[in-house]
Design a protein around this motif. Structure first.
Motif, PDB file in Angstrom:
ATOM      1  N   THR A  47       4.757 -24.151  34.399  1.00 26.11           N
ATOM      2  CA  THR A  47       5.449 -22.870  34.542  1.00 26.11           C
ATOM      3  C   THR A  47       6.707 -23.040  35.390  1.00 26.11           C
ATOM      4  N   GLN A  89       3.774 -16.245  31.395  1.00 22.90           N
ATOM      5  CA  GLN A  89       2.320 -16.365  31.512  1.00 22.90           C
ATOM      6  C   GLN A  89       1.700 -15.009  31.875  1.00 22.90           C
ATOM      7  N   ASP A 168       4.623 -19.402  27.391  1.00 26.61           N
ATOM      8  CA  ASP A 168       3.798 -19.920  28.473  1.00 26.61           C
ATOM      9  C   ASP A 168       2.375 -19.384  28.331  1.00 26.61           C
ATOM     10  N   GLU A 169       1.483 -20.199  27.906  1.00 24.20           N
ATOM     11  CA  GLU A 169       0.087 -19.855  27.659  1.00 24.20           C
ATOM     12  C   GLU A 169      -0.070 -18.555  26.873  1.00 24.20           C
TER      13      GLU A 169
HETATM   14 MG   LIG Z   1       1.447 -21.784  34.495  1.00 25.69          MG
END
Ligand SMILES: [Mg+2]
Ligand SMILES: Nc1ncnc2c1ncn2[C@@H]1O[C@H](COP(=O)(O)OP(=O)(O)OP(=O)(O)O)[C@@H](O)[C@H]1O
Lengths: 516, 339
Positions: A47, A89, A168-169
């Motif tokens: 991240t 995220q 991000d995820e």
């Molecule tokens: Mg992360």
């Protein structure tokens, strides 16, 4: 190779936070129109690297190139201008705004001085038709399920005409069905020349969609490879730096007395609609009951009702043989309930508190953590040091505020806290969301241990693999009702999938699998 | 289970407009009843209602501009007071009313900038920042206050041609001095800016979820600065109203808590300009009634109790009829960039 211009390249990126080297001379390239998966343990620095590319963090050293040109990215504004889009995220949506308002924020269409909300609405409709991302432009974001919120995030990036898209995820909060849909969208974007950086902890997904894979560990790039060269097991080993057991191994359950019994429970959601519609279930000592279901079918409300966070409209929740006289969380906690909440930032942690304090949130008022009216700092610190070590929370110190931990490490803090008390009933809602394979292995092992020590476990998960590998019995929830309860070894993935999608149990299951 | 569609529509309609409509109906009925009985008194009460509401509306607009961008401004009182003083002194020295008003507005804006600097840049607790401004204003105006200065004129009513001749409505609405007109126009302007312009959308985003705004390239600090400064200018206008339009002179502590009442008005108005306007009118009306009752002198109630009327009425009406509102989610929280 040398003629090819790269959509994005970073060279020798270094980023330090107090006490951590989050990125340690990172090199990374993104080709035009590829899906490049970025893997790594919790706290590996994924991240952080993305935030640097997006202009939210400033690197201490290193260079960024876009289409072969060196660029400086001082703010998200620059990043957007350079065609970089990011789905964070933790979502970056204004909850009280509509989808259309969120879409245009910062790049508003106008008529004279006036906001052109009509144009905004049309943009939503146009984009969502173009990419098959269905959303209602007038829906208020806070009312939307996470899967749809994520679509809004992707639309935001597309609206700004992103050529490089960072995800991000994105799949951490999605159901298997939604993950499939996301992949379809990603492939479409690829065809249109968008390059995608895809961060995930799920190795199956990586192998399914990525063109190339880069693995990070402790701030460094360990290596780059392609799906055809590696197996899940290889990737896991690369990430964690040791062999990881991807299969949970556990002995058959030995169920004892009933610990939690829910009878004809009805619960309302925020809007006053019935979310849990007459649910009855039992969880016994020494067994894990898995609740499977597509997100938004009442699992959240069910868990909140059981843990005392939400009013019950009718029905009963009986804990340890008698109905709790008082349904407040402290009473329940003192009577042996542990809870891993779904939303770690909202219900699991006080983000501004240090880790040490977060680790005693349920016990701070009792010895050894309290001496009379005072805190016993020594005991609190000692407790924190022990748990941080035991659960491998990656943090510079136990006094770091929970906010600056990586997502997965925040989750570990919660799990450590909840498992550090004597537990009779564990209610775990998505306990491994956002965790890396190593941590998942560890937490799964702990949950099974807890069961073997006689705790009753209610496990809610949208992750079918998790349910199938941990649960002894599985309850399927659909539209607020439990539509089937089956033994875990008598049901297949496919059958569960059908049940979750609302097919009647009689059609899906063999006669003998359905308990009387 | 399901309600018939038409019924559901009614319910929705009622939920949205019910309170407003019923209050409007009651108010109109009462006004006509009293107008029929004694036109002169009714006119006076209504005109006074509007004038009492002016500093409250302007103060509330100041407060809500700030809070929509997540900066709590409890220094409105101080901004008004200082502006009232500066406006007055400029008028005494130059005799130019328009210039005096402008200087008052500027004073408010400067104090707004000070608040913004303290709360946005230095990230001092916003309540403390506002208190600093209040103390500063009381101290400075008290210290430099001179007895016996007299203003050179004050802002006079400007009748708007034939409109001013309409019975009841004319004298109440269309025969007012300039800042009173301006305050009404500003309610619409602020509403427009907040809900129908890109700036307003960004302001609200910054007040709800500053990090999200930041990730979209919006300069959170800039948005907060501008809103707090513009708010300060409005509070300054309210101050100029007090010394240059309503009274025509300056007295020690002449704001008399209006800056704080304005904050209450903002909250009762649910952080919306029209809501604030309604609440300010209600409060103004109660104040006007109270004055009227004290003049009438027929009631054998101690005047202290009559003096409570505005506050009581406001509490009863607003607590009883207006539901709870949600303040902006990030209200009062300084924004920290990371990394
Ligand atoms: Mg992360
Ligand atoms: N704003 C910050 N302040 C201080 N430390 C930070 C901050 N952001 C990240 N860190 C630290 O930097 C390291 C890398 O964090 P990062 O969020 O990049 O990890 P990640 O790879 O995304 O992990 P996860 O998979 O858990 O999301 C962690 O040790 C984290 O504690």
């Amino acid at each position: 190779m040398s003629e090819e211009t790269l959509a994005l390249e970073v060279r020798n990126i270094v980023k330090r936070f107090p006490g951590v080297l989050a990125n340690d001379h990172v090199n990374f390239t993104l080709r035009k129109g590829e899906v490049h998966a970025l893997l790594g343990e919790n706290g590996a620095g994924k991240t952080t690297l993305m935030n640097i590319i997006y202009g939210l963090y400033h690197p201490d050293e290193g260079e960024i190139y876009i289409n072969g040109q060196k660029v400086t990215i001082d703010s998200p504004h620059d990043a957007i201008r350079l065609g970089i889009g990011m789905v964070h995220q933790h979502f970056m949506l204004v909850p009280v705004f509509t989808v259309a308002e969120n879409l245009i924020l910062g790049a508003e269409p106008t008529k004279g001085w006036t906001l052109d909300l009509k144009a905004a609405r049309e943009a939503v409709i146009r984009l969502s038709e173009q990419y098959g991302l269905e959303v209602d432009p007038d829906a208020v974001v806070e009312d939307l399920p996470v899967g749809v919120q994520q679509r809004v995030e992707i639309l935001k990036a597309l609206y700004r005409d992103a050529k490089v898209l960072v995800l991000d995820e994105p799949t951490a909060v999605l159901t298997p069905q939604e993950v499939e849909e996301l992949f379809v969208i990603m492939r479409q974007l690829k065809e249109r020349g968008v390059s995608i950086i895809f961060i995930t902890h799920k190795l199956k997904e990586v192998l399914a969609i990525a063109d190339r894979i880069t693995v990070m560990r402790r701030g460094r790039v360990v290596g780059t490879t392609t799906p055809s060269e590696v197996t899940e097991q290889d990737l896991a080993t690369m990430m964690v730096g040791r062999e990881v057991v991807l299969q949970v191994d556990k002995a058959p359950a030995k169920p004892g007395d009933v610990v939690l019994s829910v009878q004809d429970l009805e619960v309302e959601d925020e809007r006053g609609l019935i979310a849990v519609d007459g649910v009855s279930l039992e969880v016994r000592e020494g067994e894990i009951l898995g609740v499977a279901g597509v997100q938004g079918n009442g699992q959240t409300e069910l868990v909140e009702a059981i843990t005392g966070l939400r009013e019950i409209r009718s029905g009963k929740v009986v804990l340890g043989g008698h109905e709790a006289p008082d349904r407040n969380p402290r009473y329940l906690i003192e009577h042996g309930m542990a809870h891993i909440p779904e939303d770690r930032q909202k219900h699991g942690l006080v983000l501004s508190y240090p880790i040490a304090d977060n680790l005693v949130l349920c016990t701070y008022y009792k010895p050894p953590f309290a001496k009379g009216l005072q805190r016993n700092e020594e005991a609190i610190e000692e407790n924190a040091k022990r748990l941080v070590k035991e659960y491998d929370v990656r943090t510079p110190s136990i006094f770091t505020p929970a906010r600056s931990l990586s997502g997965g490490n925040q989750q570990k803090v919660i799990v450590a806290r909840e498992f550090s008390r004597p537990v009779k009933l564990l209610v775990a809602n998505q306990p491994t969301r956002g965790l890396d394979v190593g941590s998942i292995e560890y937490i799964h092992k702990r949950i099974v241990e807890m069961r073997d020590q006689g705790a009753a476990v209610l496990l809610v998960s949208a992750e079918l693999d998790e349910i199938l590998s941990l649960a002894d019995r599985i309850a399927v929830m659909y539209r607020g009702k439990i539509v089937a309860v089956v033994d875990a070894d008598k049901v297949t993935r496919a059958q569960l999938g059908l049940l979750m999608a609302g097919s009647p149990a009689e059609d899906v299951l063999d006669k003998e699998a359905v308990p009387a | 289970m399901s309600t018939p569609a038409s019924f559901a529509n009614w319910k929705l309609f009622w939920k949205r407009w019910g309170i407003g409509l019923s209050i409007a109906a009651v108010v109109l009925a009462v006004i006509f009843y009293f107008y029929a009985r004694s036109p002169r008194v009714t006119e006076a009460v209504l005109a006074s209602t509007l004038r009492q509401s002016v500093p409250l509306v302007l103060g509330a607009l100041c407060g809500l501009l700030g809070e929509r961008a997540a900066v709590i401004n409890i220094g409105i009182e101080g901004q008004m007071l200082m502006a009232a003083y500066v406006g007055f002194m400029v008028n005494v020295r130059t005799g130019n009313l328009l210039f005096a008003v402008l200087m008052g507005v500027l004073t408010g804006a400067v104090l707004g900038a000070l608040l913004a600097f303290m709360s946005v840049t230095l990230k001092i607790d916003q309540i403390i920042g506002g208190t600093v401004i209040n103390i500063l204003a009381i101290g400075l105006t008290g210290y430099f206050y001179q007895v016996g200065l007299s203003a050179q004129g004050k802002l006079n009513p400007i009748p708007l041609g034939p409109l001013a001749k309409i019975p009841l409505i004319g004298p109440v609405l269309f025969d007012n001095p300039p800042i009173t007109y301006a305050s009404i126009v500003l309610v619409f302007v602020v509403h427009y800016v907040l809900f129908h312009t890109p700036w307003g959308l960004r302001t609200r985003a910054v007040g709800e979820h500053p990090r999200a705004a930041d990730t979209l390239g919006i300069n959170v600090y800039l948005v907060r600065y501008v809103n707090v400064i513009v708010g300060g200018a409005l509070a300054g206008l309210a101050g100029a109203y007090l010394s240059l339009e309503a009274v025509g002179s300056f007295e020690r502590n002449m704001t008399n808590g209006r800056g704080f009442v304005a904050l209450a008005v903002m909250i009762f108005g649910k952080w919306t300009p029209f809501g604030a306007w309604g609440a300010a009118l209600l409060f103004g009306f109660a104040t006007a009634m109270q004055t009227q009752l004290q003049f009438a002198g027929k009631l054998h109630i101690p005047h202290q109790f009559i003096g409570m009327l505005p506050y009581l009425l406001t509490i009863v009406v607003l607590a009883g009829f207006v539901g709870r509102a949600r303040p902006p989610a990030a209200d009062g929280i300084p924004y920290e960039k990371e990394g």
